[in-house]
Design an enzyme around this catalytic site. Structure first.
Site, mmCIF file in Angstrom:
data_model
loop_
_atom_site.group_PDB
_atom_site.id
_atom_site.type_symbol
_atom_site.label_atom_id
_atom_site.label_comp_id
_atom_site.label_asym_id
_atom_site.label_seq_id
_atom_site.Cartn_x
_atom_site.Cartn_y
_atom_site.Cartn_z
ATOM 1 N N GLU A 152 -2.557 80.796 0.939
ATOM 2 C CA GLU A 152 -2.594 82.173 0.837
ATOM 3 C C GLU A 152 -3.598 82.869 -0.165
ATOM 4 O OE1 GLU A 152 -0.862 84.176 2.581
ATOM 5 O OE2 GLU A 152 1.009 83.099 3.079
ATOM 6 N N ARG A 156 -6.461 85.555 1.358
ATOM 7 C CA ARG A 156 -6.431 86.823 0.888
ATOM 8 C C ARG A 156 -7.326 87.036 -0.377
ATOM 9 N NH1 ARG A 156 -0.102 88.613 0.989
ATOM 10 N NH2 ARG A 156 0.623 86.967 2.600
ATOM 11 N N ASP A 285 0.015 78.029 13.629
ATOM 12 C CA ASP A 285 -0.805 79.151 14.276
ATOM 13 C C ASP A 285 -2.453 79.245 14.142
ATOM 14 O OD1 ASP A 285 -0.338 79.976 11.616
ATOM 15 O OD2 ASP A 285 0.442 81.870 12.029
ATOM 16 N N GLU A 431 -0.499 90.782 14.047
ATOM 17 C CA GLU A 431 -1.041 90.257 14.964
ATOM 18 C C GLU A 431 -1.109 91.170 16.459
ATOM 19 O OE1 GLU A 431 0.318 87.570 11.610
ATOM 20 O OE2 GLU A 431 1.476 89.002 13.043
#
Length: 540
Positions: A152, A156, A285, A431
Site C-alpha cells: 500500500e 500510493r 489481482d 476497477e
C-alpha cells in the site's frame, strides 16, 4: 445522442465459420469526423506528450457535451477534497460523517495528500495542488518508528510521489521524498528468499512478516512493486531498486504454476507458494496486471514479462472464464483447492481493460492491423467482462456494485448475479471505471462513456455526503443503503481520476506513452539505459 458505429458482434469462432479475415474491420469502430477535442494539459506538459489531438485517433460525434460531464467530476473531486482539507488535513485517512481524520502510523505518511497529487495536476487544480505541495515540503516525514504495509505504501505514496515528480515538470521535491521512502522500503526485501515481507518499519528499515498464514506475503503485493521501483531506479541510476524488484519476478518465474496461474500467498523465507487458492481478486489481482505493464513500461524491451502474461491469460481463459445463466454474462471465477468457485470480486473488473490493453499495447484498435485469433478472442473477453462488471452496478437498487458477486451457471435460474449480505458493501472502488476508461480509449465506442456517466450519477446520488466528502456504503441492494464513515484514498487517486479521463480528450495521459500503476498513478514509458535481466533470463 447521435453517433454512427459499425458493429459486428461475432465471436472469433463465428468469424471462422464465415471464413472472414481477421482485421480491425471485424469489430465495432467509430466513424472519423472533423470534430476535434481540446487538450487540457496538467500544470506541466511533459515534452513527449502531444499537444494536439492525433489525427489517427478516431473521434466520435455525438450531441452530449462531455466537457460538462468532465467538469462535474472535477466538482465532485473538489467536494471530496474540501471536506478532507477542512476536517482531516494532513491525516492519512478521512472519516466524513464524524468529521475527523486518522493515521496509519504516528503522524501519518501522507496517504490521502500524496495519493491525490497527480489528480490535482491532471484536473488543473492549481491552488489545491500548491497547498498539497507545501504540506509535502514542510510536513511529510518518513522517519517514524511504525510499521506500514509495503504494498500500500509503495503504490500510493511512492507511486504518487513519482507521478507528481513527472507531471509537475521534474519537481525535485517529490523525487527527494521518493528516494527517502524507497530507501526505507528496501528493508522489506531482506528475507532469505528476496520475497519482500508484508510490512516494514520505516525508521528501522526492517521488514516485518505478516501476522497471518504463517507470516506469508500476498503474491499480488510482492509482485506489485516493480513499476515504482524500476522507475525510481531509472530516475536515480541506483540499480539496487531495480535488482530487488526484479529478483522477485525471477523467483516467481522459476516456480511451478498452473497454466501460468499462481496461488495467492508466498513464503518470504523459502520463496515458495503457500496454499492452492487461485484468484484474480484480492491478493492475486495485480500480479497479472503488472506482468503486462512491466513489458510496456520499458518500451517492450523485457519480453519475459509478455511471455509470462500470455501464459497466465491462457490459464485464465482455460480455467477461470465462465458464463452465467440465463444471460450468458462472462465472468472470471476462482479455484479453491482445484475446485471452480463462481465468485468474482469487484477487484477483478480491472481485467476487462487489461485484456484489451494486452491486444493493442496502448494503441487504438483501429491502429492495430490484422488482429490474429488470440487478439480477437482477448478483445472479445475484455469487452464482455467489462459489460458484466457494469451489470454488477445496474442490477442493484442503488446502481452501484457490491464488493463481491456470485454467478450462477445452472440452467433455469431467475437471475445471473447473487449478492450475499456480507459482500453487499461498496468502498468507492475504481476497477470498473478503469476498464471503461481503457475500453473507450482503445475502441472509441461511446457506450463506455455512457455506462461511466450512469455509474458516476449513482455515486453522486448515494455516496456524496453533504457535510463534505463521500462515504462507502453498507448495502448496495437496499434503499437507503446505509453509510460507512470512511472515504478511501483511492476515491481521489483512482475512481475520480478515471472518470475525469473517461470524459476528457484522448491525448491527456495517452496510453501509448504512460502506464498507470495499480493506484492509477501514471508513470511515463521509458527506454532502459542499460541491459536488464528481464530482457532475457534463462528460464528453468
Amino acid at each position: 445522442m447521435i453517433y454512427i458505429r459499425w458493429s459486428i458482434n461475432s465471436t472469433p469462432e463465428a468469424l471462422l465459420d464465415e471464413g472472414q479475415v481477421f482485421d480491425d474491420d471485424a469489430f465495432e469502430r467509430p466513424v472519423e469526423t472533423l470534430v476535434q477535442t481540446q487538450f487540457h494539459p496538467p500544470i506541466h506538459t511533459p515534452t513527449h506528450t502531444p499537444t494536439h489531438t492525433p489525427t489517427q485517433i478516431p473521434v466520435v460525434y455525438d450531441t452530449i457535451k462531455w466537457e460538462e460531464r468532465q467538469n462535474a467530476v472535477r466538482e465532485a473531486f473538489k467536494h471530496a477534497w474540501g471536506g478532507y482539507v477542512r476536517d482531516a488535513w494532513g491525516c492519512d485517512e478521512y472519516h466524513p460523517i464524524s468529521h475527523r481524520g486518522s493515521n496509519l502510523t504516528g503522524i501519518g505518511i501522507g496517504f490521502t495528500i500524496v495519493d491525490s497529487l497527480d489528480t490535482l495536476l491532471i484536473m488543473d487544480l492549481k491552488e489545491e495542488f500548491q497547498h498539497a505541495r507545501d504540506w509535502v515540503a514542510r510536513s511529510l516525514d518518513f522517519e517514524q518508528n511504525g510499521n506500514v504495509n509495503v504494498f500500500e505504501t509503495t503504490i500510493r505514496v511512492l507511486g504518487g510521489l513519482l507521478s507528481a515528480y513527472h507531471l509537475a515538470g521534474n519537481d525535485t521535491l517529490f523525487l527527494s521524498k521518493a528516494i527517502d521512502l524507497g530507501d526505507r522500503l528496501l528493508g522489506a526485501f531482506s528475507s532469505s528468499s528476496g520475497i519482500p515481507y508484508a510490512s516494514v518499519n520505516l525508521a528501522l528499515k526492517q521488514g516485518i512478516p505478516a501476522h497471518f498464514v504463517g507470516g506469508a506475503s500476498s503474491t499480488s503485493e510482492a509482485t506489485t512493486l516493480q513499476l515504482e521501483f524500476k522507475y525510481l531506479s531509472h530516475l536515480t541510476s541506483n540499480e539496487e531498486y531495480w535488482k530487488k524488484a526484479e529478483e522477485v519476478m525471477f523467483k516467481i518465474d522459476s516456480l511451478e504454476k498452473l497454466d501460468g496461474l499462481v496461488p495467492i500467498y508466498l513464503d518470504p523465507h523459502t520463496g515458495n507458494f503457500v496454499g492452492k487458492t487461485i484468484t484474480l481478486g484480492a491478493r492475486g489481482d495485480s500480479y497479472y496486471e503488472y506482468l503486462l505493464k512491466q513489458y510496456l513500461q520499458t518500451s517492450r524491451t523485457e519480453n519475459i514479462y509478455l511471455r509470462m502474461y500470455d501464459q497466465s491469460m491462457d490459464g485464465v481463459k482455460s480455467r477461470l472464464v465462465n458464463y452465467s445463466s440465463p444471460s450468458k454474462l462472462l465472468y472470471i471465477g476462482e479455484l479453491l483447492n482445484d475446485e471452480f468457485n463462481p465468485k468474482m470480486d469487484h477487484l477483478v473488473c480491472f481485467m476487462g481493460g487489461n485484456f484489451a490493453l494486452g491486444v493493442t499495447l496502448g494503441k487504438t484498435v483501429r491502429e492495430v492491423k490484422h488482429l490474429n485469433f488470440k487478439q480477437l478472442e482477448d478483445l472479445r473477453i475484455g469487452k464482455e467482462l467489462t459489460k458484466t462488471c457494469t451489470e454488477m452496478y445496474f442490477r442493484t437498487a442503488t446502481g452501484l456494485a457490491p464488493e463481491i458477486a456470485y454467478f450462477t451457471s445452472l440452467s433455469g435460474p431467475e437471475k445471473d448475479i447473487y449478492i450475499k449480505k456480507f459482500d453487499s458493501h461498496n468502498l468507492l472502488r475504481p476497477e470498473t471505471v478503469e476498464s471503461l476508461f481503457i475500453m473507450w480509449r482503445l475502441t472509441g465506442d461511446v457506450q463506455y462513456r455512457e455506462w461511466g456517466w450512469k455509474i458516476f450519477e449513482a455515486f453522486e446520488n448515494h455516496t456524496k455526503y453533504e457535510g463534505g466528502g463521500y462515504t462507502s456504503l453498507e448495502d448496495v441492494t437496499s434503499i437507503p443503503p446505509g453509510r460507512k464513515d470512511k472515504m478511501e484514498t483511492f476515491w481521489l487517486a483512482e475512481t475520480l481520476k478515471y472518470f475525469y479521463l473517461l470524459f476528457g480528450p484522448n491525448d491527456q495521459i495517452p496510453l501509448d506513452k504512460y502506464v498507470f500503476n495499480t493506484e492509477a498513478h501514471p508513470l511515463p514509458i521509458f527506454m532502459p539505459t542499460r541491459k536488464v535481466r528481464g530482457q532475457g533470463w534463462n528460464r528453468q
